[in-house]
Design a protein around this motif. Structure first.
Motif, PDB file in Angstrom:
ATOM      1  N   SER A   1       0.840  -1.207   0.000  1.00  0.00           N
ATOM      2  CA  SER A   1       0.000   0.000   0.000  1.00  0.00           C
ATOM      3  C   SER A   1       0.874   1.256   0.000  1.00  0.00           C
ATOM      4  CB  SER A   1      -0.968   0.007   1.175  1.00  0.00           C
ATOM      5  OG  SER A   1      -0.312   0.263   2.396  1.00  0.00           O
ATOM      6  N   GLU A   2       1.997   1.215   0.715  1.00  0.00           N
ATOM      7  CA  GLU A   2       2.930   2.348   0.710  1.00  0.00           C
ATOM      8  C   GLU A   2       3.541   2.541  -0.682  1.00  0.00           C
ATOM      9  OE1 GLU A   2       5.954   1.850   3.694  1.00  0.00           O
ATOM     10  OE2 GLU A   2       4.480   1.385   5.242  1.00  0.00           O
ATOM     11  N   CYS A   3       3.962   1.446  -1.294  1.00  0.00           N
ATOM     12  CA  CYS A   3       4.607   1.513  -2.614  1.00  0.00           C
ATOM     13  C   CYS A   3       3.660   2.018  -3.696  1.00  0.00           C
ATOM     14  CB  CYS A   3       5.134   0.144  -3.029  1.00  0.00           C
ATOM     15  SG  CYS A   3       6.509  -0.442  -2.052  1.00  0.00           S
ATOM     16  N   LEU A   4       2.407   1.586  -3.625  1.00  0.00           N
ATOM     17  CA  LEU A   4       1.436   1.942  -4.667  1.00  0.00           C
ATOM     18  C   LEU A   4       0.641   3.200  -4.335  1.00  0.00           C
ATOM     19  CD1 LEU A   4      -0.072  -1.578  -5.503  1.00  0.00           C
ATOM     20  CD2 LEU A   4       1.687  -0.316  -6.769  1.00  0.00           C
ATOM     21  N   HIS A   5       0.790   3.693  -3.106  1.00  0.00           N
ATOM     22  CA  HIS A   5       0.030   4.859  -2.649  1.00  0.00           C
ATOM     23  C   HIS A   5      -1.477   4.593  -2.735  1.00  0.00           C
ATOM     24  CE1 HIS A   5       3.844   6.916  -2.611  1.00  0.00           C
ATOM     25  NE2 HIS A   5       4.012   6.644  -3.886  1.00  0.00           N
ATOM     26  N   VAL A   6      -1.843   3.412  -2.239  1.00  0.00           N
ATOM     27  CA  VAL A   6      -3.250   3.026  -2.170  1.00  0.00           C
ATOM     28  C   VAL A   6      -3.538   2.578  -0.737  1.00  0.00           C
ATOM     29  CG1 VAL A   6      -3.385   2.341  -4.604  1.00  0.00           C
ATOM     30  CG2 VAL A   6      -2.833   0.622  -2.865  1.00  0.00           C
ATOM     31  N   SER A   7      -4.803   2.355  -0.437  1.00  0.00           N
ATOM     32  CA  SER A   7      -5.148   1.898   0.910  1.00  0.00           C
ATOM     33  C   SER A   7      -4.665   0.462   1.117  1.00  0.00           C
ATOM     34  CB  SER A   7      -6.669   1.956   1.112  1.00  0.00           C
ATOM     35  OG  SER A   7      -7.302   0.963   0.334  1.00  0.00           O
ATOM     36  N   THR A   8      -4.529   0.095   2.375  1.00  0.00           N
ATOM     37  CA  THR A   8      -4.125  -1.276   2.715  1.00  0.00           C
ATOM     38  C   THR A   8      -5.149  -2.263   2.178  1.00  0.00           C
ATOM     39  OG1 THR A   8      -3.079  -0.433   4.713  1.00  0.00           O
ATOM     40  CG2 THR A   8      -3.456  -2.787   4.626  1.00  0.00           C
ATOM     41  N   SER A   9      -6.413  -1.870   2.223  1.00  0.00           N
ATOM     42  CA  SER A   9      -7.486  -2.716   1.713  1.00  0.00           C
ATOM     43  C   SER A   9      -7.319  -2.970   0.208  1.00  0.00           C
ATOM     44  CB  SER A   9      -8.835  -2.063   1.997  1.00  0.00           C
ATOM     45  OG  SER A   9      -9.870  -2.767   1.369  1.00  0.00           O
ATOM     46  N   GLN A  10      -7.033  -1.898  -0.549  1.00  0.00           N
ATOM     47  CA  GLN A  10      -6.823  -2.055  -1.992  1.00  0.00           C
ATOM     48  C   GLN A  10      -5.603  -2.931  -2.275  1.00  0.00           C
ATOM     49  OE1 GLN A  10      -6.893   2.248  -2.969  1.00  0.00           O
ATOM     50  NE2 GLN A  10      -8.079   1.583  -4.740  1.00  0.00           N
ATOM     51  N   ALA A  11      -4.531  -2.709  -1.529  1.00  0.00           N
ATOM     52  CA  ALA A  11      -3.323  -3.514  -1.716  1.00  0.00           C
ATOM     53  C   ALA A  11      -3.633  -4.985  -1.448  1.00  0.00           C
ATOM     54  CB  ALA A  11      -2.206  -3.023  -0.796  1.00  0.00           C
ATOM     55  N   GLY A  12      -4.407  -5.233  -0.406  1.00  0.00           N
ATOM     56  CA  GLY A  12      -4.816  -6.604  -0.097  1.00  0.00           C
ATOM     57  C   GLY A  12      -5.631  -7.218  -1.223  1.00  0.00           C
ATOM     58  N   GLN A  13      -6.499  -6.408  -1.849  1.00  0.00           N
ATOM     59  CA  GLN A  13      -7.297  -6.894  -2.977  1.00  0.00           C
ATOM     60  C   GLN A  13      -6.415  -7.220  -4.179  1.00  0.00           C
ATOM     61  OE1 GLN A  13     -10.108  -3.696  -3.487  1.00  0.00           O
ATOM     62  NE2 GLN A  13     -11.481  -4.469  -1.900  1.00  0.00           N
ATOM     63  N   PHE A  14      -5.386  -6.390  -4.427  1.00  0.00           N
ATOM     64  CA  PHE A  14      -4.466  -6.667  -5.531  1.00  0.00           C
ATOM     65  C   PHE A  14      -3.749  -7.997  -5.305  1.00  0.00           C
ATOM     66  CE2 PHE A  14      -3.908  -1.826  -6.129  1.00  0.00           C
ATOM     67  CZ  PHE A  14      -4.938  -1.780  -7.050  1.00  0.00           C
ATOM     68  N   ILE A  15      -3.274  -8.189  -4.086  1.00  0.00           N
ATOM     69  CA  ILE A  15      -2.569  -9.429  -3.756  1.00  0.00           C
ATOM     70  C   ILE A  15      -3.509 -10.615  -3.898  1.00  0.00           C
ATOM     71  CG2 ILE A  15      -1.506 -10.734  -1.861  1.00  0.00           C
ATOM     72  CD1 ILE A  15      -0.283  -8.045  -0.912  1.00  0.00           C
ATOM     73  N   GLU A  16      -4.711 -10.460  -3.373  1.00  0.00           N
ATOM     74  CA  GLU A  16      -5.685 -11.554  -3.434  1.00  0.00           C
ATOM     75  C   GLU A  16      -6.057 -11.905  -4.871  1.00  0.00           C
ATOM     76  OE1 GLU A  16      -7.678 -14.699  -2.202  1.00  0.00           O
ATOM     77  OE2 GLU A  16      -6.416 -13.448  -0.912  1.00  0.00           O
ATOM     78  N   SER A  17      -6.182 -10.900  -5.733  1.00  0.00           N
ATOM     79  CA  SER A  17      -6.526 -11.186  -7.133  1.00  0.00           C
ATOM     80  C   SER A  17      -5.397 -11.951  -7.822  1.00  0.00           C
ATOM     81  CB  SER A  17      -6.859  -9.900  -7.898  1.00  0.00           C
ATOM     82  OG  SER A  17      -5.718  -9.094  -8.084  1.00  0.00           O
ATOM     83  N   PHE A  18      -4.152 -11.617  -7.483  1.00  0.00           N
ATOM     84  CA  PHE A  18      -3.018 -12.354  -8.039  1.00  0.00           C
ATOM     85  C   PHE A  18      -3.062 -13.803  -7.558  1.00  0.00           C
ATOM     86  CE2 PHE A  18       1.249 -14.056  -8.027  1.00  0.00           C
ATOM     87  CZ  PHE A  18       1.767 -13.651  -9.248  1.00  0.00           C
ATOM     88  N   LEU A  19      -3.286 -13.987  -6.265  1.00  0.00           N
ATOM     89  CA  LEU A  19      -3.295 -15.337  -5.699  1.00  0.00           C
ATOM     90  C   LEU A  19      -4.495 -16.161  -6.172  1.00  0.00           C
ATOM     91  CD1 LEU A  19      -2.104 -14.487  -2.077  1.00  0.00           C
ATOM     92  CD2 LEU A  19      -0.766 -15.527  -3.926  1.00  0.00           C
ATOM     93  N   GLN A  20      -5.582 -15.505  -6.545  1.00  0.00           N
ATOM     94  CA  GLN A  20      -6.725 -16.213  -7.117  1.00  0.00           C
ATOM     95  C   GLN A  20      -6.394 -16.720  -8.519  1.00  0.00           C
ATOM     96  OE1 GLN A  20      -9.718 -17.230  -5.956  1.00  0.00           O
ATOM     97  NE2 GLN A  20      -8.954 -16.577  -3.965  1.00  0.00           N
ATOM     98  N   LYS A  21      -5.694 -15.913  -9.277  1.00  0.00           N
ATOM     99  CA  LYS A  21      -5.327 -16.280 -10.650  1.00  0.00           C
ATOM    100  C   LYS A  21      -4.242 -17.354 -10.648  1.00  0.00           C
ATOM    101  CE  LYS A  21      -4.795 -15.567 -15.194  1.00  0.00           C
ATOM    102  NZ  LYS A  21      -5.733 -16.109 -16.132  1.00  0.00           N
ATOM    103  N   TYR A  22      -3.257 -17.192  -9.758  1.00  0.00           N
ATOM    104  CA  TYR A  22      -2.107 -18.101  -9.695  1.00  0.00           C
ATOM    105  C   TYR A  22      -2.152 -18.844  -8.360  1.00  0.00           C
ATOM    106  CZ  TYR A  22      -1.005 -15.068 -13.543  1.00  0.00           C
ATOM    107  OH  TYR A  22      -1.086 -14.356 -14.713  1.00  0.00           O
ATOM    108  N   LYS A  23      -3.075 -19.790  -8.285  1.00  0.00           N
ATOM    109  CA  LYS A  23      -3.405 -20.475  -7.040  1.00  0.00           C
ATOM    110  C   LYS A  23      -2.232 -21.219  -6.410  1.00  0.00           C
ATOM    111  CE  LYS A  23      -8.299 -21.139  -8.270  1.00  0.00           C
ATOM    112  NZ  LYS A  23      -8.512 -19.761  -8.389  1.00  0.00           N
TER     113      LYS A  23
END
Length: 184
Positions: A143-165
């Protein structure tokens, strides 16, 4: 020191935080790969500036009988992750004869857009997400690196992990093994 006509940088194997090989005096890795344009301003009214396009790397010429070698471990961390996880989707990214830009491909998948619609900012975001996952940075750091909320960063990570299980499975298995065998 007399000029010999040769470039001889100092190579560092342990200086870069990323663990990559680096050069200094001169930093030949920083020489642009893309052509640059230089404008010569004209001081005559109505005369346009003269523009010259040069490729900085073309200014380096090897001696007769010698050649330059450029080597790059393209996306090495992601390639290693694909190998260690055996994730079929991740492996597929590297199996094409002429693989596309991996980070643009990942950005297009996450954004649900065509690769040619991916903006540089989208590509950079995808790259940071991947490296956050590879190096275990977590959603707070991302979230610090992307300048987004922690929630958004968590969603980005989760979407990656959903695609690449298999990445999630590998990560969980590795953490479990460290707990069982003892960490360092």
């Amino acid at each position: 020191m007399p000029c010999s006509g040769f470039i001889s940088p100092t190579w560092n194997q342990t200086a870069a935080v990323s663990g990559r090989l680096s050069a200094k005096h001169p930093n030949i890795q920083a020489i642009p790969t893309q052509p640059i344009q230089i404008a010569k301003l004209q001081y005559i009214r109505g005369k346009e500036a003269e523009v010259a396009t040069i490729s900085p790397r073309s200014m380096f010429v090897s001696s007769d009988g010698w050649t330059f070698l450029a080597a790059d471990f393209s996306h090495i961390e992601l390639r290693i992750l694909a190998h260690l996880t055996s994730d079929p989707e991740l492996l597929r990214l590297f199996q094409e004869p002429e693989p596309p830009d991996i980070f643009s491909t990942l950005a297009s998948q996450w954004r649900g857009i065509r690769v040619d619609q991916v903006k540089l900012a989208d590509r950079e975001q995808a790259k940071r997400i991947v490296y956050a996952l590879v190096y275990g940075a977590g959603k707070d750091r991302l979230s610090e690196c992307l300048h987004v909320s922690t929630s958004q960063a968590g969603q980005f990570i989760e979407s990656f992990l959903q695609k690449y299980k298999e990445v999630r499975t590998f990560t969980q298995r590795t953490i479990q093994q460290c707990h069982q065998r003892g960490g360092f």
